[in-house]
Design a protein around this motif. Structure first.
Motif, mmCIF file in Angstrom:
data_model
loop_
_atom_site.group_PDB
_atom_site.id
_atom_site.type_symbol
_atom_site.label_atom_id
_atom_site.label_comp_id
_atom_site.label_asym_id
_atom_site.label_seq_id
_atom_site.Cartn_x
_atom_site.Cartn_y
_atom_site.Cartn_z
ATOM 1 N N MET A 1 0.732 -1.092 -0.050
ATOM 2 C CA MET A 1 0.076 0.020 0.088
ATOM 3 C C MET A 1 0.985 1.273 -0.079
ATOM 4 O O MET A 1 0.526 2.210 -0.809
ATOM 5 N N LEU A 2 2.042 1.065 0.684
ATOM 6 C CA LEU A 2 2.720 2.340 0.938
ATOM 7 C C LEU A 2 3.606 2.564 -0.488
ATOM 8 O O LEU A 2 3.686 3.769 -0.838
ATOM 9 N N ALA A 3 3.880 1.402 -1.343
ATOM 10 C CA ALA A 3 4.456 1.707 -2.505
ATOM 11 C C ALA A 3 3.413 2.321 -3.451
ATOM 12 O O ALA A 3 3.854 3.122 -4.241
ATOM 13 N N ILE A 4 2.308 1.863 -3.306
ATOM 14 C CA ILE A 4 1.391 2.592 -4.337
ATOM 15 C C ILE A 4 1.317 4.067 -4.136
ATOM 16 O O ILE A 4 1.089 4.684 -4.899
ATOM 17 N N LEU A 5 1.186 4.338 -2.841
ATOM 18 C CA LEU A 5 1.017 5.811 -2.621
ATOM 19 C C LEU A 5 2.212 6.624 -2.899
ATOM 20 O O LEU A 5 2.134 7.974 -3.489
ATOM 21 N N LEU A 6 3.590 5.898 -2.730
ATOM 22 C CA LEU A 6 4.653 6.605 -3.113
ATOM 23 C C LEU A 6 4.759 6.908 -4.724
ATOM 24 O O LEU A 6 5.155 7.816 -5.282
ATOM 25 N N LEU A 8 2.159 7.006 -6.830
ATOM 26 C CA LEU A 8 1.142 8.114 -6.921
ATOM 27 C C LEU A 8 1.538 9.380 -6.638
ATOM 28 O O LEU A 8 1.339 10.754 -7.519
ATOM 29 N N LEU A 9 2.457 9.427 -5.736
ATOM 30 C CA LEU A 9 2.934 10.981 -5.358
ATOM 31 C C LEU A 9 4.026 11.203 -6.246
ATOM 32 O O LEU A 9 3.931 12.560 -6.631
ATOM 33 N N VAL A 10 4.913 10.530 -6.757
ATOM 34 C CA VAL A 10 5.911 10.993 -7.774
ATOM 35 C C VAL A 10 5.219 11.214 -8.981
ATOM 36 O O VAL A 10 5.850 12.222 -9.626
ATOM 37 N N ILE A 11 4.185 10.588 -9.597
ATOM 38 C CA ILE A 11 3.514 10.730 -10.749
ATOM 39 C C ILE A 11 3.104 12.165 -10.588
ATOM 40 O O ILE A 11 2.934 13.113 -11.445
ATOM 41 N N LEU A 12 2.159 12.384 -9.437
ATOM 42 C CA LEU A 12 1.864 13.887 -9.182
ATOM 43 C C LEU A 12 2.779 14.806 -9.253
ATOM 44 O O LEU A 12 2.623 15.913 -9.934
ATOM 45 N N LEU A 13 3.895 14.718 -8.710
ATOM 46 C CA LEU A 13 4.908 15.648 -8.510
ATOM 47 C C LEU A 13 5.445 15.822 -10.114
ATOM 48 O O LEU A 13 5.917 16.883 -10.373
ATOM 49 N N LEU A 14 5.699 14.880 -10.717
ATOM 50 C CA LEU A 14 6.296 14.883 -12.117
ATOM 51 C C LEU A 14 5.244 15.624 -13.042
ATOM 52 O O LEU A 14 5.680 16.361 -13.871
ATOM 53 N N PHE A 15 4.054 15.372 -12.736
ATOM 54 C CA PHE A 15 3.119 15.955 -13.773
ATOM 55 C C PHE A 15 2.897 17.415 -13.355
ATOM 56 O O PHE A 15 2.927 18.331 -14.213
ATOM 57 N N GLY A 16 2.842 17.779 -12.103
ATOM 58 C CA GLY A 16 2.850 19.041 -11.830
ATOM 59 C C GLY A 16 3.996 19.885 -11.882
ATOM 60 O O GLY A 16 4.140 21.035 -12.596
ATOM 61 N N GLY A 17 5.326 19.394 -11.873
ATOM 62 C CA GLY A 17 6.410 20.016 -12.384
ATOM 63 C C GLY A 17 6.537 20.111 -13.704
ATOM 64 O O GLY A 17 7.025 21.221 -14.129
ATOM 65 N N GLY A 18 6.000 19.182 -14.616
ATOM 66 C CA GLY A 18 5.998 19.385 -16.044
ATOM 67 C C GLY A 18 5.183 20.229 -16.322
ATOM 68 O O GLY A 18 5.623 21.027 -17.429
ATOM 69 N N PHE A 19 4.082 20.748 -15.816
ATOM 70 C CA PHE A 19 3.284 21.787 -16.323
ATOM 71 C C PHE A 19 3.650 22.996 -15.839
ATOM 72 O O PHE A 19 3.640 23.938 -16.618
ATOM 73 N N ALA A 20 4.100 23.132 -14.519
ATOM 74 C CA ALA A 20 5.033 24.469 -14.353
ATOM 75 C C ALA A 20 6.177 24.775 -15.094
ATOM 76 O O ALA A 20 6.143 25.969 -15.471
ATOM 77 N N LEU A 21 7.234 23.669 -15.334
ATOM 78 C CA LEU A 21 7.943 24.022 -16.396
ATOM 79 C C LEU A 21 7.841 24.414 -17.757
ATOM 80 O O LEU A 21 8.232 25.466 -18.415
#
Length: 52
Positions: A1-6, A8-21
Motif C-alpha cells: 500500500m505504501l509503495a502505491i502511494l509513493l 502516485l505521489l511521484v507521478i503527481l509531482l512529475l505531472f505538476g512539475g512538468g506543467f509548471a516548467l
C-alpha cells in the motif's frame, strides 16, 4: 500500500512539475521577445525604456 502511494505521489509531482516548467518556458520566451523588441525599438539617444 505504501509503495502505491509513493508511486502516485511521484507521478503527481512529475505531472505538476512538468506543467509548471512548460508554463515557465512560455513566460521566458515572452520576456525574451519583449527584451529583444526593446533593443530594436529603442531611441537613438541611447536611453533605455527600462531601468535595469
Amino acid at each position: 500500500m505504501l509503495a502505491i502511494l509513493l508511486v502516485l505521489l511521484v507521478i503527481l509531482l512529475l505531472f505538476g512539475g512538468g506543467f509548471a516548467l512548460h508554463l515557465l518556458w512560455w513566460i521566458a520566451i515572452a520576456l525574451l521577445v519583449v527584451w529583444l523588441l526593446g533593443f530594436l525599438f529603442r531611441s537613438g539617444s541611447g536611453s533605455r525604456w527600462y531601468r535595469w
